[in-house]
Design a protein around this motif. Sequence first.
Motif, PDB file in Angstrom:
ATOM      1  N   ARG A 125      43.953 104.382  66.416  1.00 26.46           N
ATOM      2  CA  ARG A 125      43.459 103.078  66.875  1.00 26.46           C
ATOM      3  C   ARG A 125      44.312 102.659  68.068  1.00 26.46           C
ATOM      4  N   VAL A 126      43.657 102.449  69.195  1.00 28.57           N
ATOM      5  CA  VAL A 126      44.349 102.041  70.422  1.00 28.57           C
ATOM      6  C   VAL A 126      43.902 100.627  70.762  1.00 28.57           C
ATOM      7  N   THR A 127      44.859  99.750  71.040  1.00 25.38           N
ATOM      8  CA  THR A 127      44.564  98.359  71.357  1.00 25.38           C
ATOM      9  C   THR A 127      45.096  98.029  72.752  1.00 25.38           C
ATOM     10  N   LEU A 128      44.213  97.489  73.589  1.00 22.18           N
ATOM     11  CA  LEU A 128      44.573  97.061  74.943  1.00 22.18           C
ATOM     12  C   LEU A 128      44.388  95.550  75.019  1.00 22.18           C
ATOM     13  N   ASP A 129      45.325  94.873  75.732  1.00 18.85           N
ATOM     14  CA  ASP A 129      45.237  93.413  75.822  1.00 18.85           C
ATOM     15  C   ASP A 129      45.774  92.942  77.165  1.00 18.85           C
ATOM     16  N   ASP A 130      45.305  91.744  77.574  1.00 16.81           N
ATOM     17  CA  ASP A 130      45.802  91.134  78.800  1.00 16.81           C
ATOM     18  C   ASP A 130      47.256  90.713  78.619  1.00 16.81           C
ATOM     19  N   TYR A 194      32.494  91.288  75.510  1.00 17.92           N
ATOM     20  CA  TYR A 194      33.636  91.196  74.604  1.00 17.92           C
ATOM     21  C   TYR A 194      34.856  90.725  75.376  1.00 17.92           C
ATOM     22  N   ALA A 195      35.661  89.906  74.718  1.00 19.15           N
ATOM     23  CA  ALA A 195      36.921  89.447  75.285  1.00 19.15           C
ATOM     24  C   ALA A 195      38.059  90.248  74.668  1.00 19.15           C
ATOM     25  N   PRO A 196      39.206  90.324  75.351  1.00 20.54           N
ATOM     26  CA  PRO A 196      40.340  91.055  74.778  1.00 20.54           C
ATOM     27  C   PRO A 196      40.892  90.338  73.559  1.00 20.54           C
ATOM     28  N   PRO A 197      41.625  91.075  72.715  1.00 24.89           N
ATOM     29  CA  PRO A 197      42.050  92.471  72.862  1.00 24.89           C
ATOM     30  C   PRO A 197      40.907  93.453  72.602  1.00 24.89           C
ATOM     31  N   TYR A 198      41.004  94.637  73.244  1.00 24.48           N
ATOM     32  CA  TYR A 198      39.987  95.665  73.099  1.00 24.48           C
ATOM     33  C   TYR A 198      40.510  96.755  72.165  1.00 24.48           C
ATOM     34  N   VAL A 199      39.775  96.979  71.085  1.00 23.28           N
ATOM     35  CA  VAL A 199      40.190  97.949  70.060  1.00 23.28           C
ATOM     36  C   VAL A 199      39.327  99.199  70.190  1.00 23.28           C
ATOM     37  N   ILE A 200      39.992 100.319  70.417  1.00 19.96           N
ATOM     38  CA  ILE A 200      39.321 101.613  70.571  1.00 19.96           C
ATOM     39  C   ILE A 200      39.772 102.510  69.427  1.00 19.96           C
ATOM     40  N   GLU A 201      38.825 103.027  68.677  1.00 14.71           N
ATOM     41  CA  GLU A 201      39.147 103.895  67.544  1.00 14.71           C
ATOM     42  C   GLU A 201      38.495 105.260  67.734  1.00 14.71           C
TER      43      GLU A 201
END
Length: 258
Positions: A125-130, A194-201
């Motif tokens: 699980r990768v999480t990207l955020d502002d 979608y608004a952040p955070p962005y969750v990529i699995e």
Amino acid sequence: MRIREWLGGRARSVRASVGRNQARPRTLRGRTATVLVCLLAGLMMTVSAIAARGEDLRSDREADMRDLIVSQGQRNEQLRGQSSELSDEVDALTDAASGDEDLSGEVTAAERAAGLTAVYGPGLRVTLDDAPLDVKPAGVDDDDLVVHQQDIQGVVNALWSGGAEALTIQGQRVIATTGIKCVGNTVVLHGVPYAPPYVIEAIGDQAALESALENDRTVQIYRQYVAAYGLGYSVSAVDELDAPDYSGSVGLTHASRG
């Protein structure tokens, strides 16, 4: 005798009145009006004859409606026949595919590769955020403090290259035709913003996926912004991830040759 005399008097009176009318001269206005009436009547009869062309001008609406009903009924019957034929053809192909184990296996593999079947298993699980709102380095543009389309796409590409079996963004299944678009400070995926955070699995071998992230050049550049400006980036191993099947259209509407 009196009746006969009375009738004779009335006859003489009528003859005298007719004689006076015949003797009265017709005026120019009267003759002109008579001529105009005759010309108008002739014109109306001529126009009617031209319009009719020898046919009855009165339309038979009931006959037209009956013809339309009959024609539409025939068309509906034809479409029902075509629908029945196509349904029989689909049933025959389905039966043939279910009886052919090799073909059935190929179909299942193709559906899995296309993202049309749900996948479960371990992964990352990768999480990207502002960057935090209170972070405002001098001389740094605001665009450098938020997650962009290319950042998400870079992580996705790295996970695919690491052998991901299935992948989701914000819980939505990602397939080969998925487009990631940046609109303002949001990211649009399959038409949903979608608004952040962005969750990529990503489901797959955890070690291989993590190695792919470490070695991807786009991810490395993003991590430099993480260190410099406080953007969010985290990676965690998850024993059980759920990638639902993709339920949208898989057809291509636009394509270009690179």
